[in-house]
Write a protein that holds these residues in place. Structure first.
Motif, mmCIF file in Angstrom:
data_model
loop_
_atom_site.group_PDB
_atom_site.id
_atom_site.type_symbol
_atom_site.label_atom_id
_atom_site.label_comp_id
_atom_site.label_asym_id
_atom_site.label_seq_id
_atom_site.Cartn_x
_atom_site.Cartn_y
_atom_site.Cartn_z
ATOM 1 N N THR A 46 3.166 -4.948 0.076
ATOM 2 C CA THR A 46 3.299 -3.515 0.668
ATOM 3 C C THR A 46 4.496 -3.798 1.621
ATOM 4 O OG1 THR A 46 2.127 -4.364 2.630
ATOM 5 C CG2 THR A 46 0.598 -3.430 0.938
ATOM 6 N N LEU A 48 4.925 -4.039 4.380
ATOM 7 C CA LEU A 48 4.712 -5.064 5.511
ATOM 8 C C LEU A 48 4.834 -6.366 4.995
ATOM 9 C CD1 LEU A 48 3.806 -5.894 8.440
ATOM 10 C CD2 LEU A 48 1.448 -5.665 7.617
ATOM 11 N N ASP A 49 4.466 -6.462 3.849
ATOM 12 C CA ASP A 49 4.438 -7.881 3.280
ATOM 13 C C ASP A 49 5.753 -8.203 2.733
ATOM 14 O OD1 ASP A 49 1.638 -8.129 3.665
ATOM 15 O OD2 ASP A 49 1.236 -6.970 1.733
ATOM 16 N N LEU A 91 -4.348 -4.010 10.659
ATOM 17 C CA LEU A 91 -4.224 -3.214 9.253
ATOM 18 C C LEU A 91 -5.956 -3.333 8.822
ATOM 19 C CD1 LEU A 91 -1.098 -4.137 7.377
ATOM 20 C CD2 LEU A 91 -1.609 -1.785 8.435
ATOM 21 N N ALA A 98 -3.261 1.363 9.765
ATOM 22 C CA ALA A 98 -3.007 1.179 8.537
ATOM 23 C C ALA A 98 -2.192 2.447 8.092
ATOM 24 C CB ALA A 98 -4.274 1.063 7.518
ATOM 25 N N GLU A 102 1.381 1.744 6.894
ATOM 26 C CA GLU A 102 1.780 1.509 5.072
ATOM 27 C C GLU A 102 1.769 2.858 4.652
ATOM 28 O OE1 GLU A 102 -1.554 -1.051 4.281
ATOM 29 O OE2 GLU A 102 -0.255 -2.842 4.296
ATOM 30 N N LYS A 152 0.277 2.830 -1.952
ATOM 31 C CA LYS A 152 1.033 2.443 -0.516
ATOM 32 C C LYS A 152 2.030 1.418 -0.854
ATOM 33 C CE LYS A 152 -2.966 2.943 2.427
ATOM 34 N NZ LYS A 152 -3.829 2.334 3.432
ATOM 35 N N ASN A 153 2.068 0.714 -2.022
ATOM 36 C CA ASN A 153 3.139 -0.415 -2.088
ATOM 37 C C ASN A 153 3.989 0.030 -3.106
ATOM 38 O OD1 ASN A 153 1.724 -0.641 -4.521
ATOM 39 N ND2 ASN A 153 1.082 -2.724 -4.554
#
Length: 163
Positions: A46, A48-49, A91, A98, A102, A152-153
């Protein structure tokens, strides 16, 4: 202390052996930091990741090339890993957080029609969606597809029709 300086060097004037030794140490530090931040760092991909991947890479690279002092870099990297873990915890606990952090999945296709408004919002063309359909559903026949989402990703996911 002199032997450590000889092995790892100091400042920006490092030789090949010193940068290689720093690389080994930074590799293990990065490994530990990723264990601290959690598996999702590379699993879910995502936004964030992706932040942890990019920032840790940028910060830790400075330790290898000697662009910044080593211990402050390690401390900053630890803070990044802990922030990532804290955000992941938030999240998991809060749907509102979340959604804010995201976003939500976007419906791109349903009932036999592309949703042009949602496609504009997702910044994708019909061909981008069809590439995702071919990859996910192994078909380009939309008659076999119930709905298509942008997750989301950023990945395209496909729900096939029953039967």
């Amino acid at each position: 202390m002199n032997i450590i300086e000889e092995i790892f060097g100091e400042g920006k004037d490092l030789n090949v052996l010193q940068m290689s030794c720093r690389s080994v140490v930074v590799f293990f530090i990065a490994f530990l930091l990723l264990r601290i931040s959690g598996r999702r760092s590379f699993g879910l991909r995502t936004p964030l990741d992706n932040i942890i991947t990019i920032t840790l890479g940028a910060v830790l690279s400075r330790a290898i090339v000697g662009a910044s002092p080593f211990l402050p870099i390690v401390a900053a990297s630890l803070v990044i890993a802990l922030l990532h873990r804290a955000f992941a915890w938030l999240l998991m606990r809060s749907d509102a957080f979340a959604s804010f952090a995201e976003g939500d999945k976007i419906l791109l296709y349903s009932n036999g029609k592309f949703n042009r408004h949602h496609m504009k919002r997702a910044l994708v063309r019909e061909e981008d969606v069809m590439r995702g359909v071919r990859r996910a559903a192994l078909t380009d026949d939309l008659n076999k597809i119930d709905s298509i989402y942008m997750e989301k990703n950023g990945e395209i996911s496909v729900v096939k029709k029953e039967g």
